[in-house]
Enzyme design. Sequence first.
Site, short mmCIF file in Angstrom:
data_model
loop_
_atom_site.label_atom_id
_atom_site.label_comp_id
_atom_site.label_asym_id
_atom_site.label_seq_id
_atom_site.Cartn_x
_atom_site.Cartn_y
_atom_site.Cartn_z
N THR B 138 0.88 -1.09 -0.18
CA THR B 138 0.28 -0.29 -0.07
C THR B 138 1.34 0.98 -0.02
O THR B 138 2.25 1.38 0.01
CB THR B 138 -0.82 -0.30 1.55
N ASP B 139 0.47 2.84 0.01
CA ASP B 139 1.09 3.37 0.06
C ASP B 139 2.28 4.19 1.75
O ASP B 139 3.24 4.43 1.19
CB ASP B 139 0.21 5.10 -0.37
N CYS B 140 1.19 3.23 2.29
CA CYS B 140 1.63 3.64 3.51
C CYS B 140 3.20 1.91 4.05
O CYS B 140 3.41 2.40 5.09
CB CYS B 140 0.30 3.65 4.64
N TYR B 141 1.98 1.24 3.28
CA TYR B 141 3.11 -0.64 3.48
C TYR B 141 3.31 -0.68 2.67
O TYR B 141 2.96 -1.66 1.91
CB TYR B 141 2.04 -0.85 4.48
N PRO B 142 4.25 0.05 1.83
CA PRO B 142 5.53 -1.02 0.13
C PRO B 142 5.59 -1.48 0.55
O PRO B 142 5.65 -2.38 -0.94
CB PRO B 142 6.08 0.57 0.04
#
Lengths: 133, 398
Positions: B138-142
């Site tokens: 994800t954007d916060c957990y790449p």
Amino acid sequence: MSPKRIVLRFGTDISVKPIVYRLVKDYDLVVNIVKADVNPQKEGTMILEVTGDQSEDGLNYLRNLGVSVQNLTQEIVRNDEKCVMCGACTGVCPTGALYMERPSMEVRFDGDQCVFCQLCVKVCPMWAMEVRL
Amino acid sequence: MSVEKTYAEINTKIKAGKAIVVTAEELITLVEEKGLTKAAQEVDVVTTGTFAPMCSSGAFLSFGHTKPRMKMQKVWLNGVAAYTGIAAVDAYIGATEMHEDDPLNSNYPGEFRYGGGHVIADLVARKPVKLKALAYGTDCYPRRNLETTITLDDINEAILFNPRNAYQNYNCAVNLTDRTIYTYMGMIKPHMGNANYSTAGQLSPLLKDPHFKTIGVGTKIFLGGGIGYVAWNGTQHFPSMIDVEGKELGSAGGTLAVTGDLKQMSPRWLVGTSYLGYGATLSVGIGIPIPILNKEIARYAAKKDEELFAPVVDYGEAYPSFTPGNLGYVSYADLKSGKITVNGKEISTAPLSSMPRAREIAATLKGWILKGEFQLTEPVKTLPSPADGFTAHSIKED
Ligand code: SF4
Ligand code: SF4
């Protein structure tokens, strides 16, 4: 010639047959019975030391009768680090080599009574019974 | 003279090193010598213990964050899947989950050598454990994947949380069919060739407080060699008292959900366990102190093997088909003697629950209390007792 150590396991039908006599008489073998548990009501076991030129023929005679013949080069040992003394093995050990001491309910292992059936190796939930070569 | 004590009074005595603490087995002897009233007056705390395979066990692990960050979606520990649908780097490893490549029962009876219980045992033994994780990013957990090695000391939290442990009582398993069966009660030979049971009898915690007068939410206990707490009642908690030939018996009944910090537990008391043909689990050591607040509590805590009974159940046919009923009751004294008689047949018995280990737990807990290190907690909420009359439902199928 060094003696061969073997374990025999057989059904109730064999218990009544003179198999040791046949090994001696027909195959000219020297037979030393190390241990025998023969009971016409249940599966029998025998540990033998056999010496003689025709030992393989003698063992084939037993196999043809339906006797399970196993070479005794292994040993069963208990890993005391792993054993938790639950007692699960005492319900399956056919000879009482693994038994409960009462009233402490501690589990003891008497290697002299062991017939190497390896049931405990499979059944012990902690893998505490080991086969050593 | 009546006996009435409070938790506060007992704890004051523990702190002063003056409490009288005995194991449940010692209490039995004391009652035989001095009578119940005298024993109840003298004794402040009775300790119990059990060490046996306990399914419905597991641990919450919080690994700490990776760099860059990752929201783990699938997690394996030594090849055993853990459930990570909780949060980014939290997972729950369950005791009965098997290694991904385990042949299970395809080569019947399967060996089930390594499962979640073994992972927990390896962690608590401070062995390095392989952690593998996958994520979708994800954007916060790449980050999308991770393979590394962890130890119990490396990770942030490890909380043992067992939703159902310490079964109050349990079946004695036999097999009426004509083939050997492989069960969670061990290997059972045909035609009632053997009988297996799995309770510590007179040392078993919940058999000694069958009405849940003292064991409740918040009770401090011995768990896995360290300190733990009763979190709630366990799943399948159906305590009841039944009447067999005029004798009052605790049925299979009560269970506990227990929890504690895995980091302070010990590999001696959390052991990975495999049942041939059945599966893997975790053996757990649990010890519970029972404060002797009054004579009635003492009376139950002093019940001996002769007065405690297990139902005999056929695991060949009746149990798997969920057919109710049993083949009668046998006492723990008979079970521990090595022989019981069922339907007129003498059968040899074997336990799955370790009495020497149960005794060691009760004695260890007694030692902690005598040293003043361990005080008793009054439950913040009592658990459902036989009086509440809870009964089990089975799954409704469409
Ligand atoms: S089954 Fe295994 S752990 Fe249990 S007493 Fe036997 S050898 Fe020990
Ligand atoms: S191998 Fe195990 S089960 Fe078989 S006789 Fe020896 S101790 Fe008993």
